[in-house]
Scaffold this motif. Structure first.
Motif, PDB file in Angstrom:
ATOM      1  N   ASP A  10       0.831  -1.201   0.000  1.00 34.10           N
ATOM      2  CA  ASP A  10       0.000   0.000   0.000  1.00 34.10           C
ATOM      3  C   ASP A  10       0.870   1.257   0.000  1.00 34.10           C
ATOM      4  O   ASP A  10       0.809   2.078   0.919  1.00 34.10           O
ATOM      5  CB  ASP A  10      -0.940   0.001   1.202  1.00 34.10           C
ATOM      6  N   TYR A  59      -0.631   4.147  -8.608  1.00 34.47           N
ATOM      7  CA  TYR A  59      -0.884   4.214  -7.181  1.00 34.47           C
ATOM      8  C   TYR A  59      -1.814   5.395  -6.909  1.00 34.47           C
ATOM      9  O   TYR A  59      -1.464   6.545  -7.151  1.00 34.47           O
ATOM     10  CB  TYR A  59       0.415   4.367  -6.390  1.00 34.47           C
ATOM     11  N   ASP A  60      -3.011   5.080  -6.418  1.00 36.20           N
ATOM     12  CA  ASP A  60      -4.009   6.105  -6.114  1.00 36.20           C
ATOM     13  C   ASP A  60      -3.783   6.586  -4.687  1.00 36.20           C
ATOM     14  O   ASP A  60      -4.027   5.858  -3.730  1.00 36.20           O
ATOM     15  CB  ASP A  60      -5.409   5.520  -6.275  1.00 36.20           C
ATOM     16  N   ARG A  61      -3.336   7.802  -4.558  1.00 35.47           N
ATOM     17  CA  ARG A  61      -3.004   8.364  -3.240  1.00 35.47           C
ATOM     18  C   ARG A  61      -4.242   8.722  -2.421  1.00 35.47           C
ATOM     19  O   ARG A  61      -4.130   9.066  -1.257  1.00 35.47           O
ATOM     20  CB  ARG A  61      -2.131   9.604  -3.406  1.00 35.47           C
ATOM     21  N   ASN A  62      -5.422   8.601  -3.003  1.00 30.59           N
ATOM     22  CA  ASN A  62      -6.651   8.944  -2.286  1.00 30.59           C
ATOM     23  C   ASN A  62      -7.239   7.754  -1.534  1.00 30.59           C
ATOM     24  O   ASN A  62      -8.408   7.756  -1.194  1.00 30.59           O
ATOM     25  CB  ASN A  62      -7.688   9.524  -3.253  1.00 30.59           C
ATOM     26  N   GLY A  63      -6.434   6.739  -1.310  1.00 29.23           N
ATOM     27  CA  GLY A  63      -6.874   5.640  -0.466  1.00 29.23           C
ATOM     28  C   GLY A  63      -7.152   4.328  -1.149  1.00 29.23           C
ATOM     29  O   GLY A  63      -7.358   3.324  -0.480  1.00 29.23           O
ATOM     30  N   ASP A  64      -7.175   4.289  -2.460  1.00 28.45           N
ATOM     31  CA  ASP A  64      -7.472   3.038  -3.137  1.00 28.45           C
ATOM     32  C   ASP A  64      -6.230   2.174  -3.370  1.00 28.45           C
ATOM     33  O   ASP A  64      -6.344   1.044  -3.812  1.00 28.45           O
ATOM     34  CB  ASP A  64      -8.165   3.298  -4.480  1.00 28.45           C
ATOM     35  N   TRP A  88      -3.384  10.452 -15.955  1.00 27.40           N
ATOM     36  CA  TRP A  88      -4.132   9.964 -14.798  1.00 27.40           C
ATOM     37  C   TRP A  88      -3.395  10.300 -13.495  1.00 27.40           C
ATOM     38  O   TRP A  88      -4.017  10.685 -12.513  1.00 27.40           O
ATOM     39  CB  TRP A  88      -4.339   8.452 -14.912  1.00 27.40           C
ATOM     40  N   ASP A  92       0.701  16.780  -9.592  1.00 23.16           N
ATOM     41  CA  ASP A  92       0.912  17.278  -8.242  1.00 23.16           C
ATOM     42  C   ASP A  92       1.731  16.324  -7.375  1.00 23.16           C
ATOM     43  O   ASP A  92       1.615  16.295  -6.164  1.00 23.16           O
ATOM     44  CB  ASP A  92      -0.425  17.594  -7.563  1.00 23.16           C
ATOM     45  N   TRP A  93       2.593  15.554  -8.008  1.00 26.83           N
ATOM     46  CA  TRP A  93       3.420  14.615  -7.248  1.00 26.83           C
ATOM     47  C   TRP A  93       4.551  15.313  -6.513  1.00 26.83           C
ATOM     48  O   TRP A  93       5.229  14.721  -5.698  1.00 26.83           O
ATOM     49  CB  TRP A  93       3.943  13.510  -8.169  1.00 26.83           C
ATOM     50  N   GLU A  95       4.169  17.434  -4.221  1.00 23.94           N
ATOM     51  CA  GLU A  95       3.748  17.364  -2.817  1.00 23.94           C
ATOM     52  C   GLU A  95       4.087  16.000  -2.227  1.00 23.94           C
ATOM     53  O   GLU A  95       4.516  15.900  -1.093  1.00 23.94           O
ATOM     54  CB  GLU A  95       2.249  17.632  -2.693  1.00 23.94           C
ATOM     55  N   PHE A  96       3.871  14.952  -2.995  1.00 20.33           N
ATOM     56  CA  PHE A  96       4.212  13.609  -2.531  1.00 20.33           C
ATOM     57  C   PHE A  96       5.706  13.509  -2.267  1.00 20.33           C
ATOM     58  O   PHE A  96       6.133  12.961  -1.258  1.00 20.33           O
ATOM     59  CB  PHE A  96       3.797  12.557  -3.563  1.00 20.33           C
TER      60      PHE A  96
END
Length: 104
Positions: A10, A59-64, A88, A92-93, A95-96
């Motif tokens: 995850d 990789y979906d950073r919104n929880g999926d 997709w 805005d990576w 910030e990651f």
């Protein structure tokens, strides 16, 4: 494809983890798309299975977690597949990257 996404952690992968996946699956070909070399982070990749069918995963950073963004027939426009995967992912990576560096 569920088998592969279920086996992913995850979090985004490292380049060595992508290499390990490729070594585990002789009939899979992997191509990192969302790669941040300064952090050794792969947040999206394309996998082609048996040279017949391909999937783009991100990789979906919104929880999926890891999701299949697109499936395609091998031989389709690979550049188009990678372009759509990058779109997709968004832009805005940065910030990651900052959050990953700060957590170390």
């Amino acid at each position: 494809m569920t088998e592969l996404t279920d086996s992913l952690p995850d979090r985004p992968l490292s380049t060595s983890e992508i290499s390990a996946l490729e070594a585990q699956h002789d009939d899979y070909g992997f191509a990192p798309v969302g790669f941040f070399p300064d952090l050794d982070v792969v947040a999206a990749f394309v996998v082609i299975i048996n040279g017949d069918r391909g999937y783009s995963l991100g990789y979906d950073r919104n929880g999926d977690g890891w999701v299949v963004v697109e499936s395609f027939e091998d031989g389709e426009d690979f550049a188009g597949v990678t372009d759509r995967l990058q779109e997709w992912m968004g832009d805005d990576w940065e910030e990651f990257e900052q959050a990953a560096v700060e957590s170390e």
